[in-house]
Scaffold this motif. Structure first.
Motif, PDB file in Angstrom:
ATOM      1  N   ALA A  94       0.713  -1.236  -0.008  1.00  0.00           N
ATOM      2  CA  ALA A  94       0.008  -0.018   0.036  1.00  0.00           C
ATOM      3  C   ALA A  94       0.711   1.290   0.064  1.00  0.00           C
ATOM      4  O   ALA A  94       0.777   2.174  -0.865  1.00  0.00           O
ATOM      5  CB  ALA A  94      -1.012   0.106   1.261  1.00  0.00           C
ATOM      6  N   GLY A  95       1.892   1.234   0.744  1.00  0.00           N
ATOM      7  CA  GLY A  95       2.748   2.366   1.086  1.00  0.00           C
ATOM      8  C   GLY A  95       3.654   2.395   0.063  1.00  0.00           C
ATOM      9  O   GLY A  95       4.360   3.729  -0.139  1.00  0.00           O
ATOM     10  N   MET A 121       9.920  -9.197   4.238  1.00  0.00           N
ATOM     11  CA  MET A 121       9.846 -10.244   5.089  1.00  0.00           C
ATOM     12  C   MET A 121       9.002 -11.172   4.437  1.00  0.00           C
ATOM     13  O   MET A 121       9.493 -12.403   4.810  1.00  0.00           O
ATOM     14  CB  MET A 121       9.301  -9.701   6.493  1.00  0.00           C
ATOM     15  CG  MET A 121      10.026  -8.856   7.256  1.00  0.00           C
ATOM     16  SD  MET A 121       9.148  -8.284   8.703  1.00  0.00           S
ATOM     17  CE  MET A 121       7.885  -7.110   7.961  1.00  0.00           C
ATOM     18  N   ALA A 122       7.915 -10.871   4.234  1.00  0.00           N
ATOM     19  CA  ALA A 122       7.042 -11.586   3.585  1.00  0.00           C
ATOM     20  C   ALA A 122       5.990 -11.371   2.415  1.00  0.00           C
ATOM     21  O   ALA A 122       5.832 -10.057   2.178  1.00  0.00           O
ATOM     22  CB  ALA A 122       6.171 -12.336   4.592  1.00  0.00           C
ATOM     23  N   THR A 123       5.609 -11.977   1.802  1.00  0.00           N
ATOM     24  CA  THR A 123       4.221 -11.779   0.923  1.00  0.00           C
ATOM     25  C   THR A 123       3.386 -12.841   1.205  1.00  0.00           C
ATOM     26  O   THR A 123       3.241 -13.950   1.469  1.00  0.00           O
ATOM     27  CB  THR A 123       4.641 -11.902  -0.608  1.00  0.00           C
ATOM     28  OG1 THR A 123       4.956 -13.189  -0.854  1.00  0.00           O
ATOM     29  CG2 THR A 123       5.784 -10.774  -0.985  1.00  0.00           C
ATOM     30  N   GLN A 124       2.111 -12.296   0.834  1.00  0.00           N
ATOM     31  CA  GLN A 124       0.677 -12.895   1.162  1.00  0.00           C
ATOM     32  C   GLN A 124      -0.056 -12.465  -0.011  1.00  0.00           C
ATOM     33  O   GLN A 124      -0.179 -11.320  -0.117  1.00  0.00           O
ATOM     34  CB  GLN A 124       0.333 -13.189   2.534  1.00  0.00           C
ATOM     35  CG  GLN A 124      -0.082 -12.024   3.115  1.00  0.00           C
ATOM     36  CD  GLN A 124      -0.893 -12.240   4.605  1.00  0.00           C
ATOM     37  OE1 GLN A 124      -1.371 -13.337   4.767  1.00  0.00           O
ATOM     38  NE2 GLN A 124      -0.544 -11.370   5.409  1.00  0.00           N
ATOM     39  N   PRO A 125      -1.392 -13.237  -0.201  1.00  0.00           N
ATOM     40  CA  PRO A 125      -2.254 -12.792  -0.876  1.00  0.00           C
ATOM     41  C   PRO A 125      -3.623 -12.283   0.021  1.00  0.00           C
ATOM     42  O   PRO A 125      -3.483 -12.378   1.214  1.00  0.00           O
ATOM     43  CB  PRO A 125      -2.989 -13.999  -1.545  1.00  0.00           C
ATOM     44  CG  PRO A 125      -2.485 -15.277  -0.622  1.00  0.00           C
ATOM     45  CD  PRO A 125      -1.165 -14.768  -0.056  1.00  0.00           C
ATOM     46  N   ASN A 126      -4.494 -11.646  -0.520  1.00  0.00           N
ATOM     47  CA  ASN A 126      -5.566 -11.462   0.236  1.00  0.00           C
ATOM     48  C   ASN A 126      -6.670 -12.439   0.078  1.00  0.00           C
ATOM     49  O   ASN A 126      -6.637 -13.216  -0.778  1.00  0.00           O
ATOM     50  CB  ASN A 126      -6.189  -9.960  -0.442  1.00  0.00           C
ATOM     51  CG  ASN A 126      -5.254  -8.852   0.093  1.00  0.00           C
ATOM     52  OD1 ASN A 126      -4.124  -8.573  -0.197  1.00  0.00           O
ATOM     53  ND2 ASN A 126      -5.920  -7.739   0.764  1.00  0.00           N
ATOM     54  N   GLY A 160      -6.068   2.811  -1.055  1.00  0.00           N
ATOM     55  CA  GLY A 160      -4.738   2.366  -1.559  1.00  0.00           C
ATOM     56  C   GLY A 160      -4.352   0.760  -1.136  1.00  0.00           C
ATOM     57  O   GLY A 160      -3.381   0.350  -1.215  1.00  0.00           O
ATOM     58  N   SER A 161      -4.894   0.789   0.092  1.00  0.00           N
ATOM     59  CA  SER A 161      -4.502  -0.469   0.890  1.00  0.00           C
ATOM     60  C   SER A 161      -5.113  -1.785  -0.175  1.00  0.00           C
ATOM     61  O   SER A 161      -5.843  -1.815  -1.018  1.00  0.00           O
ATOM     62  CB  SER A 161      -5.307  -0.607   2.044  1.00  0.00           C
ATOM     63  OG  SER A 161      -6.773  -0.823   2.145  1.00  0.00           O
ATOM     64  N   SER A 162      -4.175  -3.094  -0.086  1.00  0.00           N
ATOM     65  CA  SER A 162      -4.499  -4.051  -0.621  1.00  0.00           C
ATOM     66  C   SER A 162      -6.046  -4.379  -0.514  1.00  0.00           C
ATOM     67  O   SER A 162      -6.769  -4.910  -1.671  1.00  0.00           O
ATOM     68  CB  SER A 162      -3.701  -5.253  -0.276  1.00  0.00           C
ATOM     69  OG  SER A 162      -4.070  -5.612   1.072  1.00  0.00           O
ATOM     70  N   GLN A 163      -6.745  -4.086   0.618  1.00  0.00           N
ATOM     71  CA  GLN A 163      -8.084  -4.398   0.688  1.00  0.00           C
ATOM     72  C   GLN A 163      -8.949  -3.560   0.019  1.00  0.00           C
ATOM     73  O   GLN A 163      -9.981  -4.027  -0.780  1.00  0.00           O
ATOM     74  CB  GLN A 163      -8.411  -4.288   2.109  1.00  0.00           C
ATOM     75  CG  GLN A 163      -7.881  -5.152   3.282  1.00  0.00           C
ATOM     76  CD  GLN A 163      -6.483  -4.453   3.829  1.00  0.00           C
ATOM     77  OE1 GLN A 163      -6.136  -3.583   3.214  1.00  0.00           O
ATOM     78  NE2 GLN A 163      -6.340  -4.827   4.973  1.00  0.00           N
TER      79      GLN A 163
END
Length: 321
Positions: A94-95, A121-126, A160-163
């Motif tokens: 987002a940022g 550190m990590a990635t993950q899906p929504n 702009g957040s992934s949500q």
């Protein structure tokens, strides 16, 4: 000859200063600015790594939560702090990507010029989840339900957040209207979802999956390009809407003019923490996949995300209010 000797001395002195800066840092506590509230997914990941850095380096890495503006308030504060290695940041897609595309010169920092990309550190899906009262069990069923229930609210962590990106993409591809409701952190979204105050959330997998396992929410679709390793029975968005992907990255950043020797040490320490078996175990328990991208590779990944998001944001018409 004197000039050559002076030049050689300057080179040695410069090299020695860099080595000293790297060896000496840190000599006091380090502030780590997290752009979301305590208890959320970003905060939990930051604390796991901060705890291990404190143990490894003998100084406290203190988490300071600076929530607001869709994950950009903390990044703004970090970029304006002294570039001495004692104020670092943790940021998400987002940022570092989506809001850079949406807000442009209103962002408060330049993602290319103002930031040193340290370690992802990590990635993950929504994961799109629904309150049990929602009758839909599949994405096509949910699309039909949303058409019958226009402007249904869904939870986000701000513009702009992934949500937010997830909800806008869903509305666009399903041909429905939805209303974004901003929360300060993922755990607050889930509290309202459990209580039935809001019916839908497309939250980071780790946070949403806990509620699915507890029976408080129903999993509808996951934003990974293929079925996610932690939830192989949950369909992807792309199985219904080809090309639909929503993922988040969680990384450490510093100021662009941070001393290169300190940058190298931070990257080395973060990379070592990321390889610790116990840390890998804790990340797996959270439902996130380790990334390990650092430095230029991390920067390149975020640059590619910004490029990918441009047409999505423009087509969705997301703007700063």
């Amino acid at each position: 000859m004197k000039w050559r000797l002076a030049f050689a001395f300057a080179v040695v002195a410069s090299s020695g200063a860099a080595t000293f800066a790297q060896d000496a840092w840190p000599t006091k506590p380090v502030s780590v600015l997290v752009p979301f509230a305590a208890g959320g997914n970003t905060d939990v990941l930051a604390r796991i790594f901060a705890e291990r850095l404190s143990a490894r380096l003998g100084q406290q890495f203190v988490i300071e939560n600076r929530a607001g503006a869709g994950g950009t308030t903390g990044v703004v504060a970090m970029t304006k702090a002294a570039a001495d290695g004692y104020t670092l940041g943790v940021a998400t897609t987002a940022g570092l990507a989506s809001n850079a595309v949406i807000m442009k010169d209103k962002l408060g920092y330049n993602t290319e010029r103002d930031i040193a990309y340290l370690y992802n550190m990590a990635t993950q899906p929504n994961l799109l989840v629904a309150h049990p009262s929602v009758p839909a069990k599949t994405l096509p069923e949910l699309a039909a339900w949303l058409k019958a229930n226009p402007k249904t609210p869904y939870a986000t962590s701000g513009i702009g957040s992934s949500q937010h990106i997830c909800g806008e993409m869903l509305a666009q591809q399903a041909g429905v209207e939805m209303s974004a409701v901003a929360y300060r952190a993922s755990n607050l979204q889930m509290q309202d979802l459990i209580a039935g105050h809001i019916k839908l959330a497309c939250d980071n997998f780790a946070t949403a999956w806990e509620q699915v396992k507890a029976g408080n929410a129903r999993a509808i679709a996951v934003g990974s390009p293929k079925r996610y390793s932690f939830s192989p029975d949950v369909p992807t968005f792309a199985e219904t809407f080809p090309g639909f992907e929503v993922l988040s990255a969680f990384g450490w950043i510093g100021q662009a003019n941070l001393d290169k020797a300190i940058v190298a040490k931070i990257i080395a320490e973060l990379s070592a923490v990321g390889e610790e078996p116990e840390v890998k175990k804790r990340l797996a328990l959270l439902g996130v996949e380790s990334s390990g991208l650092s430095g230029a590779e991390f920067a390149a990944y975020m640059r590619s995300e910004r490029e990918r998001l441009v047409p999505i944001v423009e087509k969705a018409g997301i703007q700063v209010p």
